[in-house]
Design an enzyme around this catalytic site. Structure first.
Site, short mmCIF file in Angstrom:
data_model
loop_
_atom_site.label_atom_id
_atom_site.label_comp_id
_atom_site.label_asym_id
_atom_site.label_seq_id
_atom_site.Cartn_x
_atom_site.Cartn_y
_atom_site.Cartn_z
CG ASP A 11 -57.53 -117.21 73.90
OD1 ASP A 11 -56.86 -116.27 74.35
OD2 ASP A 11 -57.24 -117.83 72.85
CG LEU A 12 -59.27 -111.50 71.19
CD1 LEU A 12 -60.76 -111.24 70.99
CD2 LEU A 12 -58.55 -110.17 71.48
CG ASP A 13 -55.05 -113.29 69.76
OD1 ASP A 13 -55.46 -112.48 68.91
OD2 ASP A 13 -54.33 -112.95 70.72
CB THR A 19 -55.81 -112.42 65.80
OG1 THR A 19 -56.45 -113.01 66.92
CG2 THR A 19 -56.49 -111.13 65.41
CE LYS A 47 -52.31 -121.70 67.08
NZ LYS A 47 -53.23 -122.71 66.52
CB SER A 116 -56.97 -112.00 75.62
OG SER A 116 -55.93 -111.83 74.68
CB ALA A 117 -51.75 -113.75 76.71
CE LYS A 147 -54.89 -116.89 78.41
NZ LYS A 147 -55.63 -116.81 77.13
CD GLU A 171 -56.91 -120.34 76.02
OE1 GLU A 171 -56.44 -120.64 74.92
OE2 GLU A 171 -56.57 -119.33 76.63
CG ASP A 172 -56.50 -120.71 70.19
OD1 ASP A 172 -56.34 -120.09 71.26
OD2 ASP A 172 -55.89 -120.41 69.14
C1 G6P Z 1 -52.34 -114.36 72.59
C2 G6P Z 1 -51.78 -115.14 71.43
C3 G6P Z 1 -50.28 -115.24 71.52
C4 G6P Z 1 -49.66 -113.88 71.73
C5 G6P Z 1 -50.21 -113.26 73.00
C6 G6P Z 1 -49.66 -111.87 73.25
O1 G6P Z 1 -52.40 -115.17 73.70
O2 G6P Z 1 -52.33 -116.45 71.37
O3 G6P Z 1 -49.81 -115.83 70.32
O4 G6P Z 1 -48.25 -113.97 71.82
O5 G6P Z 1 -51.63 -113.17 72.89
O6 G6P Z 1 -50.18 -111.03 72.25
P1 G6P Z 1 -49.70 -109.55 71.96
O7 G6P Z 1 -50.76 -109.02 71.04
O8 G6P Z 1 -49.68 -108.82 73.27
O9 G6P Z 1 -48.36 -109.64 71.33
MG MG Z 2 -55.74 -118.16 71.63
#
Ligand code: G6P
Ligand code: MG
Length: 215
Positions: A11-13, A19, A47, A116-117, A147, A171-172
Protein backbone atom coordinates in the site's frame (compact mmCIF):
# COMPACT_ATOMS: atom_id res chain seq x y z
CA UNK A 1 4.99 -16.79 6.05
CA UNK A 2 7.52 -14.20 4.90
CA UNK A 3 9.94 -16.97 3.86
CA UNK A 4 7.56 -18.03 1.10
CA UNK A 5 7.26 -14.55 -0.33
CA UNK A 6 7.88 -14.26 -4.08
CA UNK A 7 6.24 -10.87 -4.43
CA UNK A 8 5.62 -8.04 -2.01
CA UNK A 9 2.72 -5.71 -2.66
CA UNK A 10 2.75 -2.41 -0.82
CA UNK A 11 0.00 0.00 0.00
CA UNK A 12 1.23 3.58 -0.47
CA UNK A 13 -0.42 5.96 2.03
CA UNK A 14 0.81 5.14 5.53
CA UNK A 15 3.16 2.35 4.42
CA UNK A 16 5.65 3.89 1.99
CA UNK A 17 4.88 7.54 2.56
CA UNK A 18 3.49 9.62 5.37
CA UNK A 19 0.42 10.87 3.51
CA UNK A 20 -2.19 9.34 5.84
CA UNK A 21 -1.92 12.48 8.00
CA UNK A 22 -2.67 14.70 4.97
CA UNK A 23 -5.79 12.69 4.08
CA UNK A 24 -6.89 13.18 7.70
CA UNK A 25 -6.19 16.93 7.64
CA UNK A 26 -7.97 17.40 4.31
CA UNK A 27 -11.08 15.56 5.56
CA UNK A 28 -10.95 17.76 8.69
CA UNK A 29 -10.97 20.87 6.46
CA UNK A 30 -14.07 19.55 4.71
CA UNK A 31 -15.75 18.66 8.01
CA UNK A 32 -15.08 22.17 9.35
CA UNK A 33 -16.54 23.73 6.26
CA UNK A 34 -19.76 21.72 6.55
CA UNK A 35 -20.00 21.97 10.36
CA UNK A 36 -19.40 18.41 11.47
CA UNK A 37 -16.55 16.53 13.12
CA UNK A 38 -15.08 13.04 13.39
CA UNK A 39 -12.67 11.29 15.70
CA UNK A 40 -9.33 9.59 15.12
CA UNK A 41 -11.10 6.25 15.57
CA UNK A 42 -13.54 7.23 12.80
CA UNK A 43 -10.52 8.14 10.69
CA UNK A 44 -9.26 4.54 10.84
CA UNK A 45 -12.34 3.56 8.82
CA UNK A 46 -11.28 5.97 6.05
CA UNK A 47 -7.83 4.46 5.57
CA UNK A 48 -7.49 2.42 2.41
CA UNK A 49 -11.01 3.33 1.34
CA UNK A 50 -11.72 5.28 -1.86
CA UNK A 51 -12.42 9.01 -1.80
CA UNK A 52 -16.15 8.65 -2.51
CA UNK A 53 -16.60 5.85 0.00
CA UNK A 54 -14.70 7.81 2.63
CA UNK A 55 -17.12 10.69 2.13
CA UNK A 56 -20.10 8.34 2.50
CA UNK A 57 -18.65 7.00 5.77
CA UNK A 58 -18.12 10.52 7.13
CA UNK A 59 -21.62 11.64 6.21
CA UNK A 60 -23.06 8.55 7.85
CA UNK A 61 -21.09 9.29 11.03
CA UNK A 62 -22.27 12.92 10.95
CA UNK A 63 -25.86 11.90 10.20
CA UNK A 64 -25.92 14.20 7.16
CA UNK A 65 -27.13 13.65 3.63
CA UNK A 66 -26.53 15.67 0.47
CA UNK A 67 -27.53 15.30 -3.15
CA UNK A 68 -25.08 13.68 -5.58
CA UNK A 69 -23.81 16.90 -7.11
CA UNK A 70 -23.05 18.39 -3.67
CA UNK A 71 -21.23 15.20 -2.69
CA UNK A 72 -19.21 15.31 -5.89
CA UNK A 73 -18.25 18.91 -5.09
CA UNK A 74 -17.31 17.91 -1.53
CA UNK A 75 -14.99 15.20 -2.85
CA UNK A 76 -13.39 17.72 -5.22
CA UNK A 77 -12.85 20.18 -2.35
CA UNK A 78 -11.29 17.51 -0.15
CA UNK A 79 -8.95 16.55 -2.94
CA UNK A 80 -7.93 20.16 -3.54
CA UNK A 81 -6.93 20.50 0.10
CA UNK A 82 -5.13 17.16 -0.05
CA UNK A 83 -3.23 17.99 -3.23
CA UNK A 84 -2.21 21.31 -1.71
CA UNK A 85 -0.63 19.37 1.12
CA UNK A 86 1.13 16.78 -1.01
CA UNK A 87 2.27 18.93 -3.89
CA UNK A 88 5.20 20.22 -1.81
CA UNK A 89 6.19 16.81 -0.46
CA UNK A 90 9.76 15.69 -0.69
CA UNK A 91 11.76 12.58 0.15
CA UNK A 92 11.65 13.42 3.88
CA UNK A 93 8.03 12.18 3.84
CA UNK A 94 9.11 8.65 2.87
CA UNK A 95 8.61 6.47 5.93
CA UNK A 96 11.69 5.07 7.71
CA UNK A 97 13.04 1.86 6.19
CA UNK A 98 10.73 1.89 3.15
CA UNK A 99 13.38 2.50 0.51
CA UNK A 100 15.93 0.26 2.21
CA UNK A 101 13.44 -2.63 2.49
CA UNK A 102 12.29 -2.30 -1.13
CA UNK A 103 15.87 -2.22 -2.35
CA UNK A 104 16.80 -5.18 -0.19
CA UNK A 105 14.03 -7.51 -1.36
CA UNK A 106 14.46 -6.49 -5.00
CA UNK A 107 18.14 -7.37 -4.74
CA UNK A 108 17.03 -10.84 -3.53
CA UNK A 109 14.85 -11.32 -6.61
CA UNK A 110 11.50 -10.67 -4.96
CA UNK A 111 9.07 -8.80 -7.20
CA UNK A 112 7.56 -5.59 -5.88
CA UNK A 113 4.18 -4.07 -6.59
CA UNK A 114 2.21 -1.05 -5.47
CA UNK A 115 -1.46 -1.62 -4.60
CA UNK A 116 -3.06 1.68 -3.65
CA UNK A 117 -6.62 3.02 -3.71
CA UNK A 118 -5.32 6.52 -4.37
CA UNK A 119 -5.85 8.37 -7.61
CA UNK A 120 -3.06 10.68 -6.51
CA UNK A 121 -0.51 7.85 -6.42
CA UNK A 122 1.17 8.91 -9.72
CA UNK A 123 1.72 12.43 -8.37
CA UNK A 124 3.19 11.11 -5.11
CA UNK A 125 5.47 8.61 -6.85
CA UNK A 126 6.67 11.32 -9.20
CA UNK A 127 7.27 13.86 -6.40
CA UNK A 128 9.32 11.32 -4.49
CA UNK A 129 10.95 9.74 -7.52
CA UNK A 130 10.32 6.18 -6.32
CA UNK A 131 8.41 4.60 -9.26
CA UNK A 132 11.46 2.57 -10.27
CA UNK A 133 11.26 0.62 -6.99
CA UNK A 134 8.07 -1.11 -8.19
CA UNK A 135 7.78 -3.71 -10.94
CA UNK A 136 4.08 -2.91 -11.27
CA UNK A 137 1.92 -0.04 -10.08
CA UNK A 138 -1.82 -0.52 -9.56
CA UNK A 139 -3.62 2.52 -8.17
CA UNK A 140 -7.08 4.01 -7.84
CA UNK A 141 -7.08 5.02 -11.50
CA UNK A 142 -6.86 1.38 -12.58
CA UNK A 143 -9.40 -0.40 -10.37
CA UNK A 144 -13.15 -0.20 -10.12
CA UNK A 145 -13.68 -1.79 -6.71
CA UNK A 146 -12.21 -0.27 -3.55
CA UNK A 147 -10.60 -2.20 -0.68
CA UNK A 148 -11.74 -4.36 1.13
CA UNK A 149 -12.46 -5.77 -2.33
CA UNK A 150 -9.31 -7.69 -3.37
CA UNK A 151 -9.26 -6.33 -6.95
CA UNK A 152 -6.24 -4.03 -6.49
CA UNK A 153 -4.03 -6.78 -5.06
CA UNK A 154 -5.20 -9.50 -7.47
CA UNK A 155 -4.49 -7.21 -10.39
CA UNK A 156 -0.99 -6.46 -9.05
CA UNK A 157 -0.28 -10.20 -8.59
CA UNK A 158 -1.56 -10.93 -12.08
CA UNK A 159 0.61 -8.21 -13.63
CA UNK A 160 3.59 -9.51 -11.66
CA UNK A 161 2.89 -13.06 -12.80
CA UNK A 162 3.05 -14.41 -9.23
CA UNK A 163 0.28 -16.58 -7.69
CA UNK A 164 -1.61 -14.75 -4.91
CA UNK A 165 -0.59 -17.38 -2.36
CA UNK A 166 3.04 -16.34 -2.83
CA UNK A 167 2.35 -12.64 -2.41
CA UNK A 168 2.56 -10.72 0.85
CA UNK A 169 0.73 -7.43 1.28
CA UNK A 170 1.99 -4.60 3.48
CA UNK A 171 -0.90 -2.47 4.74
CA UNK A 172 -1.74 0.15 7.37
CA UNK A 173 -5.54 -0.08 6.92
CA UNK A 174 -8.08 -2.55 8.23
CA UNK A 175 -9.78 -2.51 4.81
CA UNK A 176 -6.44 -3.35 3.17
CA UNK A 177 -5.76 -6.30 5.48
CA UNK A 178 -9.19 -7.70 4.65
CA UNK A 179 -8.56 -7.14 0.91
CA UNK A 180 -5.24 -9.02 1.16
CA UNK A 181 -6.86 -11.99 2.88
CA UNK A 182 -9.74 -12.03 0.41
CA UNK A 183 -7.09 -12.14 -2.34
CA UNK A 184 -5.57 -15.21 -0.66
CA UNK A 185 -2.41 -13.32 0.35
CA UNK A 186 -0.56 -12.93 3.63
CA UNK A 187 -0.92 -9.54 5.29
CA UNK A 188 1.67 -7.64 7.28
CA UNK A 189 0.05 -4.84 9.26
CA UNK A 190 1.96 -1.60 9.57
CA UNK A 191 0.90 0.26 12.68
CA UNK A 192 -1.04 -0.62 15.78
CA UNK A 193 -1.79 -4.23 16.82
CA UNK A 194 -5.04 -3.18 18.50
CA UNK A 195 -6.36 -1.74 15.24
CA UNK A 196 -4.91 -4.24 12.76
CA UNK A 197 -6.18 -7.29 14.64
CA UNK A 198 -6.72 -9.36 11.51
CA UNK A 199 -3.17 -9.01 10.16
CA UNK A 200 -0.90 -12.08 10.23
CA UNK A 201 1.74 -10.00 11.98
CA UNK A 202 1.91 -6.33 12.87
CA UNK A 203 5.06 -4.22 12.89
CA UNK A 204 5.46 -0.51 13.61
CA UNK A 205 7.04 0.22 10.24
CA UNK A 206 9.11 -1.24 7.42
CA UNK A 207 12.27 -0.18 9.29
CA UNK A 208 11.58 -3.14 11.58
CA UNK A 209 11.97 -5.60 8.70
CA UNK A 210 15.25 -4.05 7.62
CA UNK A 211 16.48 -5.31 10.99
CA UNK A 212 14.69 -8.65 11.54
CA UNK A 213 13.70 -10.08 8.15
CA UNK A 214 15.81 -12.85 6.62
CA UNK A 215 15.22 -10.99 3.34
C1 G6P B 1 -5.68 5.60 0.20
C2 G6P B 1 -5.91 6.27 1.54
C3 G6P B 1 -7.35 6.69 1.69
C4 G6P B 1 -7.81 7.49 0.49
C5 G6P B 1 -7.65 6.65 -0.77
C6 G6P B 1 -8.06 7.41 -2.02
O1 G6P B 1 -6.12 4.30 0.26
O2 G6P B 1 -5.56 5.41 2.61
O3 G6P B 1 -7.45 7.46 2.88
O4 G6P B 1 -9.16 7.88 0.63
O5 G6P B 1 -6.28 6.27 -0.90
O6 G6P B 1 -7.11 8.43 -2.21
P1 G6P B 1 -7.26 9.62 -3.24
O7 G6P B 1 -5.88 10.22 -3.27
O8 G6P B 1 -7.63 9.03 -4.57
O9 G6P B 1 -8.30 10.54 -2.72
MG1 MG C 1 -2.72 3.06 3.61
Amino acid sequence: MIREMRAAIFDLDGVIVNTAKYHYLAWKCLANKYGFDFTEADNERLKGVSRTQSLEILLEIAGLSFDDSTKAQMAVSKNEWYVNYIRHMDASEILPGAIEYLQRIRAKGIKTGLGSASRNAPLILERLDISALFDVIVDGNKVTKAKPDPEVFLRAANELGIPPARCIVFEDAEAGIEAAHRAGMGAVGIGNTRILKEADIVIPGLFELVVISPY
